[in-house]
Scaffold this active site. Structure first.
Site, PDB file in Angstrom:
ATOM      1  N   PHE A 194      22.238  33.281  32.076  1.00  0.00           N
ATOM      2  CA  PHE A 194      21.396  32.910  33.210  1.00  0.00           C
ATOM      3  C   PHE A 194      20.245  32.023  32.777  1.00  0.00           C
ATOM      4  O   PHE A 194      19.502  32.345  31.842  1.00  0.00           O
ATOM      5  CB  PHE A 194      20.838  34.176  33.858  1.00  0.00           C
ATOM      6  CG  PHE A 194      19.826  33.923  34.951  1.00  0.00           C
ATOM      7  CD1 PHE A 194      20.235  33.649  36.250  1.00  0.00           C
ATOM      8  CD2 PHE A 194      18.461  33.949  34.678  1.00  0.00           C
ATOM      9  CE1 PHE A 194      19.310  33.404  37.248  1.00  0.00           C
ATOM     10  CE2 PHE A 194      17.525  33.714  35.676  1.00  0.00           C
ATOM     11  CZ  PHE A 194      17.947  33.450  36.962  1.00  0.00           C
TER      12      PHE A 194
ATOM     13  N   ASP B 188      51.172  44.252  49.556  1.00  0.00           N
ATOM     14  CA  ASP B 188      50.399  43.912  48.366  1.00  0.00           C
ATOM     15  C   ASP B 188      50.868  42.569  47.794  1.00  0.00           C
ATOM     16  O   ASP B 188      51.493  41.757  48.485  1.00  0.00           O
ATOM     17  CB  ASP B 188      50.483  45.068  47.341  1.00  0.00           C
ATOM     18  CG  ASP B 188      49.225  45.225  46.525  1.00  0.00           C
ATOM     19  OD1 ASP B 188      49.053  44.443  45.578  1.00  0.00           O
ATOM     20  OD2 ASP B 188      48.398  46.100  46.840  1.00  0.00           O
TER      21      ASP B 188
ATOM     22  N   ARG C 281      45.528  37.985  32.361  1.00  0.00           N
ATOM     23  CA  ARG C 281      46.675  38.194  33.259  1.00  0.00           C
ATOM     24  C   ARG C 281      47.333  36.847  33.561  1.00  0.00           C
ATOM     25  O   ARG C 281      47.743  36.582  34.687  1.00  0.00           O
ATOM     26  CB  ARG C 281      46.251  38.893  34.554  1.00  0.00           C
ATOM     27  CG  ARG C 281      47.348  39.778  35.128  1.00  0.00           C
ATOM     28  CD  ARG C 281      47.081  40.178  36.574  1.00  0.00           C
ATOM     29  NE  ARG C 281      48.016  41.201  37.004  1.00  0.00           N
ATOM     30  CZ  ARG C 281      48.275  41.496  38.266  1.00  0.00           C
ATOM     31  NH1 ARG C 281      47.659  40.891  39.245  1.00  0.00           N
ATOM     32  NH2 ARG C 281      49.137  42.437  38.569  1.00  0.00           N
TER      33      ARG C 281
ATOM     34  N   LYS D 107      43.032  43.344  51.491  1.00  0.00           N
ATOM     35  CA  LYS D 107      42.643  43.863  50.165  1.00  0.00           C
ATOM     36  C   LYS D 107      42.244  42.647  49.347  1.00  0.00           C
ATOM     37  O   LYS D 107      43.096  41.835  48.967  1.00  0.00           O
ATOM     38  CB  LYS D 107      43.834  44.604  49.550  1.00  0.00           C
ATOM     39  CG  LYS D 107      43.575  45.161  48.154  1.00  0.00           C
ATOM     40  CD  LYS D 107      44.803  45.971  47.710  1.00  0.00           C
ATOM     41  CE  LYS D 107      44.706  46.462  46.282  1.00  0.00           C
ATOM     42  NZ  LYS D 107      45.972  47.083  45.841  1.00  0.00           N
ATOM     43  N   TRP D 108      40.956  42.508  49.098  1.00  0.00           N
ATOM     44  CA  TRP D 108      40.411  41.321  48.408  1.00  0.00           C
ATOM     45  C   TRP D 108      40.320  41.642  46.922  1.00  0.00           C
ATOM     46  O   TRP D 108      39.394  42.290  46.475  1.00  0.00           O
ATOM     47  CB  TRP D 108      39.032  41.003  48.980  1.00  0.00           C
ATOM     48  CG  TRP D 108      38.399  39.763  48.418  1.00  0.00           C
ATOM     49  CD1 TRP D 108      37.866  39.608  47.175  1.00  0.00           C
ATOM     50  CD2 TRP D 108      38.229  38.511  49.091  1.00  0.00           C
ATOM     51  NE1 TRP D 108      37.381  38.336  47.025  1.00  0.00           N
ATOM     52  CE2 TRP D 108      37.579  37.638  48.183  1.00  0.00           C
ATOM     53  CE3 TRP D 108      38.557  38.034  50.368  1.00  0.00           C
ATOM     54  CZ2 TRP D 108      37.247  36.327  48.523  1.00  0.00           C
ATOM     55  CZ3 TRP D 108      38.225  36.733  50.695  1.00  0.00           C
ATOM     56  CH2 TRP D 108      37.586  35.896  49.780  1.00  0.00           C
ATOM     57  N   ASP D 109      41.302  41.173  46.179  1.00  0.00           N
ATOM     58  CA  ASP D 109      41.412  41.559  44.769  1.00  0.00           C
ATOM     59  C   ASP D 109      40.846  40.470  43.855  1.00  0.00           C
ATOM     60  O   ASP D 109      40.682  39.317  44.252  1.00  0.00           O
ATOM     61  CB  ASP D 109      42.906  41.789  44.451  1.00  0.00           C
ATOM     62  CG  ASP D 109      43.116  42.745  43.289  1.00  0.00           C
ATOM     63  OD1 ASP D 109      42.154  43.041  42.574  1.00  0.00           O
ATOM     64  OD2 ASP D 109      44.276  43.186  43.103  1.00  0.00           O
TER      65      ASP D 109
ATOM     66  N   ASN E  84      41.499  39.805  39.602  1.00  0.00           N
ATOM     67  CA  ASN E  84      42.151  40.456  38.469  1.00  0.00           C
ATOM     68  C   ASN E  84      41.804  39.927  37.094  1.00  0.00           C
ATOM     69  O   ASN E  84      42.625  39.976  36.183  1.00  0.00           O
ATOM     70  CB  ASN E  84      43.667  40.415  38.675  1.00  0.00           C
ATOM     71  CG  ASN E  84      44.109  41.584  39.536  1.00  0.00           C
ATOM     72  OD1 ASN E  84      43.825  42.729  39.217  1.00  0.00           O
ATOM     73  ND2 ASN E  84      44.757  41.291  40.645  1.00  0.00           N
TER      74      ASN E  84
ATOM     75  N   ASP F  63      30.585  48.016  43.067  1.00  0.00           N
ATOM     76  CA  ASP F  63      29.128  47.956  43.079  1.00  0.00           C
ATOM     77  C   ASP F  63      28.634  47.914  44.514  1.00  0.00           C
ATOM     78  O   ASP F  63      29.386  47.615  45.445  1.00  0.00           O
ATOM     79  CB  ASP F  63      28.645  46.734  42.292  1.00  0.00           C
ATOM     80  CG  ASP F  63      29.268  45.441  42.808  1.00  0.00           C
ATOM     81  OD1 ASP F  63      28.959  45.046  43.933  1.00  0.00           O
ATOM     82  OD2 ASP F  63      30.097  44.848  42.077  1.00  0.00           O
TER      83      ASP F  63
ATOM     84  N   ASP G 152      43.050  51.259  39.164  1.00  0.00           N
ATOM     85  CA  ASP G 152      44.501  51.063  39.139  1.00  0.00           C
ATOM     86  C   ASP G 152      45.216  52.320  38.676  1.00  0.00           C
ATOM     87  O   ASP G 152      46.446  52.373  38.673  1.00  0.00           O
ATOM     88  CB  ASP G 152      44.869  49.866  38.257  1.00  0.00           C
ATOM     89  CG  ASP G 152      44.765  48.559  39.042  1.00  0.00           C
ATOM     90  OD1 ASP G 152      44.559  48.619  40.271  1.00  0.00           O
ATOM     91  OD2 ASP G 152      44.890  47.482  38.429  1.00  0.00           O
TER      92      ASP G 152
ATOM     93  N   GLU H  65      59.083  67.093  51.073  1.00  0.00           N
ATOM     94  CA  GLU H  65      57.902  66.306  50.679  1.00  0.00           C
ATOM     95  C   GLU H  65      57.362  65.508  51.864  1.00  0.00           C
ATOM     96  O   GLU H  65      56.150  65.407  52.054  1.00  0.00           O
ATOM     97  CB  GLU H  65      58.260  65.364  49.519  1.00  0.00           C
ATOM     98  CG  GLU H  65      58.428  66.110  48.195  1.00  0.00           C
ATOM     99  CD  GLU H  65      58.963  65.219  47.087  1.00  0.00           C
ATOM    100  OE1 GLU H  65      58.468  65.338  45.961  1.00  0.00           O
ATOM    101  OE2 GLU H  65      59.891  64.415  47.354  1.00  0.00           O
TER     102      GLU H  65
END
Ligand code: GLA
Length: 736
Positions: A280, A366, A443, A476-478, A480, A534, A548, A614
């Protein structure tokens, strides 16, 4: 009045805490007190200074005394380079190359309501809540002005802090470090509790004494990170879950952070919290200003649990926003662990159909539905549905799902870009890379430069197109990977130090725009699990995928750790298949349900592999969850044992009036001839009778007995067995 101003003395009161500071005769803003609620009288008598050798004196004071030193005084916002040798809140680079600043108090100002921060997340006040104190400080040489903001939410027991720095001088100044909070304690020993981990194993609790020297946690990864959470607590060494003085600090920011502690030569403790200074620097031209992110602070004399419950309420009620803040979140079924990248449209529909039959309300498609994306090495950035793979358009797929009575949700990773993508081929300069250096892949992917406004606009457009082109009600805002090779083609060389913060500001701008364009859509954020877990993200997305790891036994410690500073309603948590894909562990379905329902609940498995027993058990789980949703998600949360307990982890939700409570216990160990596990139930009313259904039978006990003697958890008959014990009030003991 929660803020009391008496000349240069400023006292802030919340329900259970008081915070006091005073500008002294030299213009130093002293920190005088933060702790249990007390009166507004001046506590500066407590600041007793000696002549401490090698701790020098500011010039004006040094003419008459050697007992006044910035190196020993408790202060609100200290500066590097002018006599305070401890960790400091601010370091600047002046036009002449010097790194010194000296802030002096100028004035204080009371503002109605709670301040907001342009472009950054922050707690907000509800109707009639909140007051703000602004203290203006200035450096007479450079012309820098620092505004210290204090938001007081009295009934929530919360004080927030934020900082705005303005260059009122005539030349550019560069900020090298600009923290959001400094807090000085003049005496007392402390333990600090931090949350550390790694991908798939986040939120482990570490409790260690504050020692001489500097200790810190932080992130230089571009994201708040799996490795350390931007949340910590300080407590008296003898503090427990339910007793003792404890402080909590949550940094409302989703990027790089540093939380430092120093115990100094006089046994004083200093905390500094803010954006990590390593990546910074920020150039302020004359007239420019910069807001630094908010830190939320809480104090409780009721132990670690007391601080947690203050944060749970504040984040749930005064940070999360939008229609999904209070609305019951849908129980979802996600195809990731069922299919990974290998699916057809028909397979997805059959998963959704089986989910609907069991009571799920939302199907989440997904990764793998767009571009060239049959594995994780390509396609990121090409947000165009792969109709060949789906067998239809995305709109048609969404409609097929809706025809089953389910809502339709979609995974996206808008910040990612694969080298093998049309987007990268067309805009190589949109990826975060340093010219002339090969980037670090993670990844197999790169990061899209969210510090650029053209990239932000592109993503807002691309995501809007998808959300308006198909019946999508959940995203779903991923994200990775962590960020390195920090560089933006859109920034001049002298401003590359601004990249990491500008990236986060860009992300916030995109999320603000999309969540306001699509207010009905439920956004869940995810950073490969808990990589961006956060308070900053919670302002935009009221839930975050917790990890995960879906193994229920590993989730015990992940969710336990997260609950230190975050409400369980925000922790995405799913029932997955056994053996667990992460650990190979086999846990009973009841255990997996009991753990996952203490979170934003869902299923992530192939229903085709389930027996009819089940499926019936899942139906019962969903019914139970819906029936007790308010208790679980809006009740008071108590940790009864920790995951390092020799036998079992137990926790409780109680409605705030003590009418009903649900105690859950999960055994991590079975033994022959077991010793009964007992826990003291919290949050009940002493003088009420409770009907206790512990899973083996029903009996009656008074609230006082359950608090003082405790509750016996039935013994485990099989490995990883879970018990859910309901305690319902049934009349007053006084009448008997
Ligand atoms: C991340 C997420 C998972 C899943 C995969 C898809 O790892 O945390 O839940 O969405 O990405 O690639």
């Amino acid at each position: 009045m929660s803020i009391v101003i008496d000349k240069n003395l400023f006292t802030l009161h919340t329900r259970g805490a008081t915070y006091q500071m005073k500008a002294d005769q030299w213009g130093t803003l002293l920190h005088l007190y933060y702790g249990e609620r007390t009166d507004s009288s001046d506590k500066s008598y407590f600041v007793q200074q000696n002549d401490v050798g090698f701790s020098g004196n500011p010039y004006e004071a040094g003419q008459t005394t050697r007992r006044y030193s910035l190196d020993t005084l408790p202060q609100e916002y200290s500066c590097f380079g002018t006599g305070d040798y401890r960790i400091t809140a601010m370091r600047v680079q002046n036009p002449d190359g010097s790194q010194a600043a000296g802030l002096r108090f100028r004035s204080g100002e009371l503002l109605p309501g709670k301040y907001a921060i342009p472009g950054l997340p922050a707690l907000y006040a509800q109707e009639g809540q909140g007051e703000t104190l602004v203290l203006h400080m200035e450096d007479h040489v450079s012309g820098l002005e620092v505004e210290l903001y204090y938001g007081v939410l009295e009934d929530l027991d919360i004080i927030t802090r934020a900082v705005r720095i303005i260059n009122r001088g005539t030349e550019a100044v560069t900020l090298e470090k600009a923290a959001s909070v400094q807090l000085d304690w003049q005496w007392g020993a402390f333990d600090w509790l931090s949350l550390y981990g790694r991908h798939s194993m986040e939120q482990n609790v570490q409790r260690t004494p504050v020692r001489h020297g500097v200790q810190s946690v932080g992130s230089v990864r571009g994201i708040s990170s799996h490795q350390y959470s931007p949340f910590l607590m300080l407590c008296e060494p003898n503090a427990t879950e339910n007793s003792g003085s404890c402080y909590g600090f949550s940094f409302v920011y989703s990027g790089e952070f540093l939380m430092e502690l120093e115990k100094d030569q006089l046994e004083q403790t200093r905390l500094i919290c803010g954006i990590h200074p390593d990546n910074f620097s920020w150039r302020l031209e004359p007239g420019d200003s910069l807001w630094l992110p908010e830190t939320v602070m809480a104090f409780s004399a009721q132990g670690i649990g007391g601080v947690s419950r203050i944060f749970h309420r504040a984040l749930r009620e005064n940070l999360c926003r939008g229609v999904w803040k209070d609305k019951r979140r849908p129980i979802l079924i996600n195809n990731w662990e069922a299919t990974y990248f290998d699916f057809t449209g028909d397979q997805l529909v059959s998963i959704a159909q089986a989910g609907a039959e069991m009571g799920a309300e939302l199907f989440v498609l997904d990764d793998g539905w767009f571009g060239k994306r049959d594995e994780d090495i390509s396609g990121l950035g090409d947000w165009v549905p792969n109709e060949e793979k789906l067998g239809c358009t995305l709109k048609e797929l969404g409609e097929r799902i809706q025809a089953l009575g389910l809502d339709f949700g979609l995974w996206l990773e808008p910040e990612g870009i694969s080298e093998d993508s049309e987007l990268y081929r067309n805009h190589p300069d949109w990826a975060v890379e340093i010219p002339g250096r090969k980037p670090c892949l993670s990844r197999s992917q790169l990061v899209l430069d969210f510090s650029r406004s053209d990239v932000q606009d592109y993503i807002i457009g691309a995501v809007s197109k998808i959300l308006s082109g198909a019946p999508v009600s959940y995203v779903k805002w991923d994200f990775n990977r962590a960020i390195c090779d920090k560089f933006s083609h859109a920034l001049p060389a002298g401003r590359q130090g601004e990249f990491a913060h500008r990236y986060v500001l860009g992300l916030y701008r995109v999320l603000e725009e999309l969540t306001s364009r699509f207010p009905e859509v439920l956004f869940e954020s995810c950073g490969g699990g808990g990589g961006r877990f956060d308070a900053g993200m919670l302002y935009y997305t009221p839930q975050i995928w917790g990890s995960d790891t879906t193994d229920a036994i590993e989730r015990l410690s992940i969710q336990y750790g997260a609950s230190l500073g975050f409400p369980i309603s925000c922790i995405g948590s799913h029932v997955a298949a056994v053996p667990s894909h992460q650990t190979g562990r086999i846990t009973p379905l009841n255990t997996r349900g009991s753990v996952a329902m203490f979170g934003a609940f869902g299923y992530e498995l192939d229903p085709g592999s389930l027996s009819s027993e089940e499926k019936a058990a899942i139906r019962a789980q969903i019914t139970f969850y819906k029936e007790h949703y308010d208790l679980i998600h809006h009740g008071d949360y108590y940790r009864l044992t920790a995951p390092d307990h020799p036998n079992c982890t137990a926790w409780e939700a109680a409605v705030p009036d003590g009418g009903t409570a649900l105690v859950t216990a999960v055994y991590h160990r079975v033994s022959p001839n077991p010793i009964p596990v007992r826990v003291r139930v919290q949050g009940l009313r002493d003088n009420l009778w409770y009907e206790v259904s512990d899973g083996t039978g029903v009996y009656r006990a008074s609230g006082a007995s359950l608090r003082q003697c405790g509750l016996v958890i039935p013994a485990a008959k099989e490995e990883y067995q879970a018990w859910q014990m309901l305690l319902r009030s049934g009349g007053s003991c006084d009448e008997d």
